[in-house]
Design an enzyme around this catalytic site. Structure first.
Site, short mmCIF file in Angstrom:
data_model
loop_
_atom_site.label_atom_id
_atom_site.label_comp_id
_atom_site.label_asym_id
_atom_site.label_seq_id
_atom_site.Cartn_x
_atom_site.Cartn_y
_atom_site.Cartn_z
N GLU B 60 24.87 5.89 81.02
CA GLU B 60 23.83 4.86 81.24
C GLU B 60 22.57 5.41 81.90
O GLU B 60 21.46 5.14 81.44
CB GLU B 60 24.40 3.70 82.05
CG GLU B 60 25.22 2.71 81.24
CD GLU B 60 26.61 3.23 80.88
OE1 GLU B 60 27.01 4.29 81.42
OE2 GLU B 60 27.28 2.57 80.07
N HIS B 129 33.54 -6.11 85.15
CA HIS B 129 32.95 -6.43 83.85
C HIS B 129 32.58 -7.89 83.75
O HIS B 129 32.46 -8.44 82.67
CB HIS B 129 33.91 -6.06 82.70
CG HIS B 129 34.13 -4.58 82.55
ND1 HIS B 129 34.96 -3.86 83.37
CD2 HIS B 129 33.60 -3.69 81.67
CE1 HIS B 129 34.95 -2.58 83.01
NE2 HIS B 129 34.13 -2.43 81.97
#
Lengths: 435, 331
Positions: B60, B129
């Site tokens: 990322e 998440h």
């Protein structure tokens, strides 16, 4: 050491439990935690554990019996043949007088098996409130947790018998919910100024305190309390910003709501009541005004004055009695010279002079008012308040009655008495006026 | 009017913008052939090729940095962050680089990039998440934050975001990708900083973001039965925030609940409630109240997860208390 085994309260609206079965018998040894008996309530069956080790003695209820909550049904003693007191037949008396309102009683429930009291954290409803059976009525802290206790009955909360911070024995009546609202409420739900060991309760804050630290509960368990605010007299008034602004704009004083005992905090919905109270308050002052007015009366024989009037007309050509009276009244008090004289038909202000002939018509505003009702049938006239001192003159038979009405601000009591007496003297002995 | 899913709306927005402007490209994990695990981007690599729909390794910070650099040098990247929770990995690129570059370069550099990511719990995806972290991003000056509450908003806000010369983070609700809404065929953009009053009311204002808009609407329906008229407002973007609409509503109804899926403490609800307190204080008949997700790591257990987020019943119950003038729990 002897432990009492009581019928526990398992539901909020329940006052008896059915003893289903004993797991131990008279004289049997038990360990702490052993199951003693089973209880059935309207919702569930529960196994009740022994709070301590010992021997079960003095069983006083049989399997199948319906036992009032709080009743002792057995003991755990150190020996199998210990003495036991006679079986209790009455339910434990609630710690309140007989004068309780009618209604469904809500008791402090048993939330843990080894628990015999609960700490009342706070009330969610106020005395007089309408409640539904499912509404949370109050919060209780046990050694393990904080429980919300529902009302159990629908109706109106007519009595709150304990205050936040009180340790209430299980089974004790803590509230009463009646079918109808009642004007006679019993409310011990709030105690101002009492030193509370548990929650923090300043009178003008909304407490969000967590439970006492000895339970050391994790942060994940919110234990805030709701305290309905009944501020003691003299405390600051709590109201929403919108209501405060609206009250200020309308010139209304929120203290009126506090004095009337309306529970805080106040909201816009209280504005109607505030307006009513305000109107009632402003209608009071006429009494207040009246209290500040001096009322003095005097009586003299009319003869001397009547002769004097005739004499004046004949000898001085003065026939205007108003003029005569104005002069006399003006001479009765050093401060007043502008004397207004009124009959039923006309009013005129005179500048008074010691000499009657020197008393003349004046354009100025009157400082003293004389109401001459001698020519009329009127005997007594109390005509309300005015800023200017007033003397009313009436005739009854052979007497002249004088009434002085003066606001305290215009004339002191001593001055008022002097004024009227001087005037009366002059009327009684007019010749003196000429000297 | 036709109804399409949020996923299709996002797909359309990207396709339209990429056709319109060849500097627009997509970069992220599994964006090309896979079309992302949520299957949002299916078909795009077929139309625009692997030069404009770029799969990256699992890094990322790496591909976010590429996006920032590309934006600085004339491109208009749309960076795809698979789960909003991963934003912590790109914070330096986003908040220290992208957010500050225009200012620190004296206006010489723009960073016209879009970070597309998601939020939302109750998917049983556990604590790492399921987070809704838009408050953290909104806190940093220099970044715009958009929160679409339906397919209609998703398409319109994304198009505006791509055309904006500033860094924009757009959080879609991952639970809503298959939810349909009416979306016009004709092209449209939704401007930033304009709130949408979804339902008018007089007794209380419910301000909701993202899927909490639907929660507020459901609560408003429940409150109808109690004779309480609730106004529901969707701010659409929290940076810039349409304060004016929110304050006016607060003044009208005198009561406000702000509902957001971020954690209740130090978040969007706190910010909006604070502004209402500051600017509508003398019009409030009740405190402006926050309802966010519980301040706990989002549980994996479904029974626990479901109680950590605001529900329509919870909002309605709080609204009733405020209308009645009751004190509420300070939890």
């Amino acid at each position: 050491m002897r432990h009492e085994i009581i019928m526990p309260a398992l539901g909020m609206s329940q006052d008896t439990g059915t003893l289903l079965a004993w797991h131990k018998s008279e004289g049997e040894a038990v360990a702490a935690g052993d199951i003693l008996f089973e209880v059935e309530t309207d919702k569930t069956t529960m196994e009740v554990e022994a709070p301590a080790a010992g021997f079960v003695v003095g069983i006083s209820a049989e399997a199948g019996a319906e036992v009032p909550v709080g009743n002792v049904i057995a003991y755990i003693a150190d020996t199998a043949d210990a003495d036991v007191p006679a079986a209790e037949s009455a339910a434990p008396t609630p710690a309140v007088a007989d004068a309780l309102p009618e209604g469904n009683q809500v008791i402090m429930p048993t939330l843990g098996m080894a628990q015999d009291s609960g700490l009342l954290i706070g009330w969610a409803k106020q005395a007089g409130d309408q409640v539904d059976a499912e509404d949370v009525l109050f919060e209780v802290e046990t050694d393990k947790s904080v429980a919300e206790v529902t009302a159990g009955h629908s109706g109106y909360l007519v009595a709150r018998l304990a205050a936040a911070g009180d340790e209430v024995p299980t089974g004790e009546v803590i509230a009463i919910i009646a079918a109808e609202p009642s004007a006679a409420l019993i409310d011990r739900g709030y105690q101002a100024g009492t030193a509370m060991s548990a929650s923090d309760k300043a009178a003008d804050t909304i407490p969000a305190a967590s439970a006492p630290t000895e339970t050391a509960s994790s942060k994940a368990a919110p234990t805030a309390s709701i305290q309905p605010l009944l501020a003691p007299a003299g405390a600051r008034i709590l109201a929403s910003p919108k209501l405060k602004r609206m009250a200020m704009e309308a010139g209304l004083d929120l203290q009126l709501l506090a004095d009337a005992g309306v529970p805080q905090p106040y909201h816009v919905s209280d504005l109607v009541q505030l307006k009513e109270l305000s109107k009632a308050a402003t209608q009071a002052p006429s009494g207040v005004f009246a209290a500040q007015t001096l009322e003095i009366s005097a009586v003299v024989d009319a003869g001397a004055f009547n002769e004097f009037v005739l004499w004046l007309e004949a000898n001085a050509g003065i026939s205007n009695q108003a003029q005569i009276l104005a002069s006399m009244l003006g001479s009765s008090h050093a401060a007043f010279t502008q004397i207004g004289v009124a009959t039923l038909w006309e009013t005129q202000v005179y500048q008074a002079h010691q000499q009657i002939s020197g008393t003349s018509v004046s354009e100025a505003a009157e400082e003293l008012h004389l109401r001459d009702l001698r020519g009329t049938f009127i005997e007594i006239a109390t005509l309300g308040n005015s800023a200017v001192p007033r003397v009313t003159l009436t005739r009854r038979g052979d007497q002249l009655h004088l009434q002085l009405s003066a606001p305290e601000s215009a004339l002191s009591a001593a001055d008022a008495l002097g004024l009227l007496n001087n005037f009366a003297e002059r009327l009684a002995d007019p010749m003196r006026q000429l000297l | 009017m036709r109804q399409i899913t949020l996923s299709q709306a996002v797909n359309e927005a990207l396709a339209e913008e990429m056709r319109r402007d060849e500097t627009v490209f997509i970069i992220g994990e599994d964006v090309a052939e896979a079309g992302t695990p949520f299957k949002i981007l299916s078909g795009l690599v077929e139309e625009f090729g692997t030069n404009r729909v770029i799969d990256t390794p699992i890094s990322e910070p790496g591909f976010m940095g590429m996006g920032v650099g590309a934006a600085m040098t004339g491109m208009r990247p749309v960076v795809d962050l698979m789960f909003g929770d991963f934003i912590f990995l790109v914070m330096d690129q986003l908040c220290n680089q992208a957010a500050k570059t225009h200012y620190m370069s004296g206006g010489k550099l723009n960073v016209p990039m879009v970070l597309r990511t998601n939020l939302g719990a109750t998917r049983r995806s556990a604590a790492q998440h399921s987070q809704s972290l838009h408050a953290i991003v909104a806190h940093i000056p220099g970044v715009k934050v958009a929160l679409p509450s339906s397919a209609y908003e998703a398409k319109g806000l994304l198009k505006t975001a791509i055309r904006d010369d500033n860094p924009v983070v757009i959080f879609e609700d991952k639970l809503m990708y298959q939810d349909k809404a009416e979306v016009p065929e004709e092209e449209y953009c939704i401007p930033f900083g304009v709130a949408n009053v979804k339902r008018e009311g007089t007794d209380i204002t419910l301000i909701g973001t993202s899927s909490m808009v639907q929660v507020c609407e459901a609560a408003a329906k429940l409150l109808e039965a109690d004779g309480i008229s609730a106004e529901v407002i969707d701010p659409r973007t929290i940076v810039p925030l349409d304060e004016k609409t929110l304050i006016e509503s607060a003044k009208k109804t005198s009561r406000v609940i702000v509902v957001d899926e971020g954690h209740q403490s130090f978040g969007v609800t706190s910010e909006i409630a604070s502004r209402i307190n500051e600017k509508a204080f003398y019009y409030l008949d009740a405190p402006a109240v926050r309802m966010g997700a519980m301040d706990v790591p989002i549980p994996f257990s479904p029974a626990l997860e479901d109680i950590t987020v605001p529900t329509a019943e919870g909002v309605a119950e709080k609204a009733r208390k405020l209308v009645r003038g009751e004190l509420i729990h300070a939890a």
